[in-house]
Design a protein around this motif. Structure first.
Motif, short mmCIF file in Angstrom:
data_model
loop_
_atom_site.label_atom_id
_atom_site.label_comp_id
_atom_site.label_asym_id
_atom_site.label_seq_id
_atom_site.Cartn_x
_atom_site.Cartn_y
_atom_site.Cartn_z
N GLN A 215 12.87 26.31 2.27
CA GLN A 215 12.52 27.64 2.75
C GLN A 215 13.77 28.48 2.98
O GLN A 215 13.83 29.66 2.60
N ASN A 218 15.24 29.52 -0.30
CA ASN A 218 14.43 30.53 -0.98
C ASN A 218 14.49 31.90 -0.33
O ASN A 218 14.16 32.91 -0.96
N THR A 219 14.89 31.96 0.94
CA THR A 219 14.89 33.23 1.67
C THR A 219 16.31 33.76 1.84
O THR A 219 16.75 34.65 1.11
N LYS A 220 17.05 33.21 2.77
CA LYS A 220 18.41 33.68 3.05
C LYS A 220 19.46 33.08 2.11
O LYS A 220 20.55 33.62 1.96
#
Length: 336
Positions: A215, A218-220
């Motif tokens: 996660q 995939n985000t930051k």
């Protein structure tokens, strides 16, 4: 030991069928795992499903689950290794997942378990290697572990097996609680704080890929620290059950380079006082064809949990097999 929380009951589909008549035959079997964002929790859930066969379920020979008849296994979220060995020794859980290093220290009453040995711990199976991740913000770089000095560093949960190992390993590079701002957090909390800029780095040992890191990636975005040969050698000498390993490029899409690191085996343990026949049946169910399908279709790390490697490294840990598990492995031709 603190309250066990966030538990999930595995493999109870169909429990409603014929429950009143069979309720007296139902046995619960609690398995301590780790945080929901790590690897122990999903792996524990797969194991719980594999060994369960609640009253009223279809028998194995009729196409049902090939778990232990009447058994309902429960994967419980905990603070991982150290918490689990304490709880299994105390009889607060029937089984648990733990790193090999923590298991060795706990059984023998050494290091952080000095004067607090856990002599009733017994091994059911070696499961999978847990790679030690040192996670950094996207674009960040360390020239060495010594560069952590003065930084805000997540060192995993208080009392966890990861934290025990991290402190011993970092000490070889002159890093202690005295010269970092440490944070005792689980994997999910650490990833969230790194993403929010509240941490400069954090450690976590778990089988790859780790949900919370997927996660974060995939985000930051994130970076993983690539250990030097000197650091790997010193870490292995400080904690012999952490051995050299590598996280291949692409394990996390944003990390497109190989990462040299250390890894420790994840072990499934129980208490010596658990019934021999029950543990024999549980071990047998763990390596059934049904369990194999659950593992192959579950968490990616479950695919490397195999009967062929079930005893790898166990003798070196110095903790006995449970007699029920030992009986299964002898019948399977894996022990004399």
């Amino acid at each position: 030991m603190g309250r066990l929380r966030n538990f999930t009951i595995a493999a109870i589909a169909g429990l409603g069928m014929a429950l009143p008549a069979a309720a007296q035959d139902m046995k619960f079997f609690r398995i301590g795992t780790g945080s929901a964002g790590g690897t122990y929790f999903p792996i524990g859930g797969i194991i719980a499903n594999a060994i369960s066969n609640p009253p009223g379920s279809r028998p194995c020979e009729e196409g049902g689950n090939c778990g232990v008849p009447g058994l309902v296994a429960i994967a419980q979220s905990t603070n991982a290794s150290a918490h689990n060995v304490n709880a299994v020794q105390a009889g607060q859980m029937e089984a648990g997942l733990t790193g090999a290093a923590t298991l060795h220290f706990a059984y023998n009453g050494t290091d952080v378990f000095e004067g607090n040995a856990k002599p009733d711990l017994r091994v059911i199976a070696n499961l999978f290697p847990e790679d030690l991740h040192l996670v950094l913000p996207k674009g960040a770089k360390l020239d060495s572990l010594a560069d952590l000095e003065g930084k805000r560093v997540g060192i995993a949960q208080a009392g966890s097996g990861t934290q025990i190992a991290i402190e011993l390993i970092l000490a070889t590079q002159g890093i202690t609680r005295d010269n970092i701002e440490e944070a005792e957090l689980n994997n999910t909390q650490s990833a969230e704080r790194l993403a929010d800029g509240q941490l400069d780095a954090y450690f976590y040992a778990a089988g790859t890929p780790v949900a919370a890191m997927i996660q974060l990636d995939n985000t930051k975005g994130m970076e993983l620290y690539d250990w030097s040969e000197e650091e790997l050698t010193a870490g292995n000498e400080a904690v012999p059950y952490y051995i050299k390993s590598m996280i291949p490029a692409g394990t996390y899409p944003g990390v497109d380079y190989d990462v040299d690191t250390l890894a420790v085996s994840g072990i499934l343990v129980t208490n010596a006082n658990q019934d021999e026949e029950l543990i024999y049946e549980i071990t047998k169910a763990l390596w059934s064809d049904t369990a194999r399908k659950l593992m192959d279709n579950g968490h990616p790390k479950a695919k490397v949990i195999t009967l062929d490697t079930a005893l790898d490294g166990v003798e070196g840990i110095g903790v006995p097999l449970h007699p029920g598990a030992e009986r299964f492995y002898k019948e399977a031709g894996m022990l004399d």
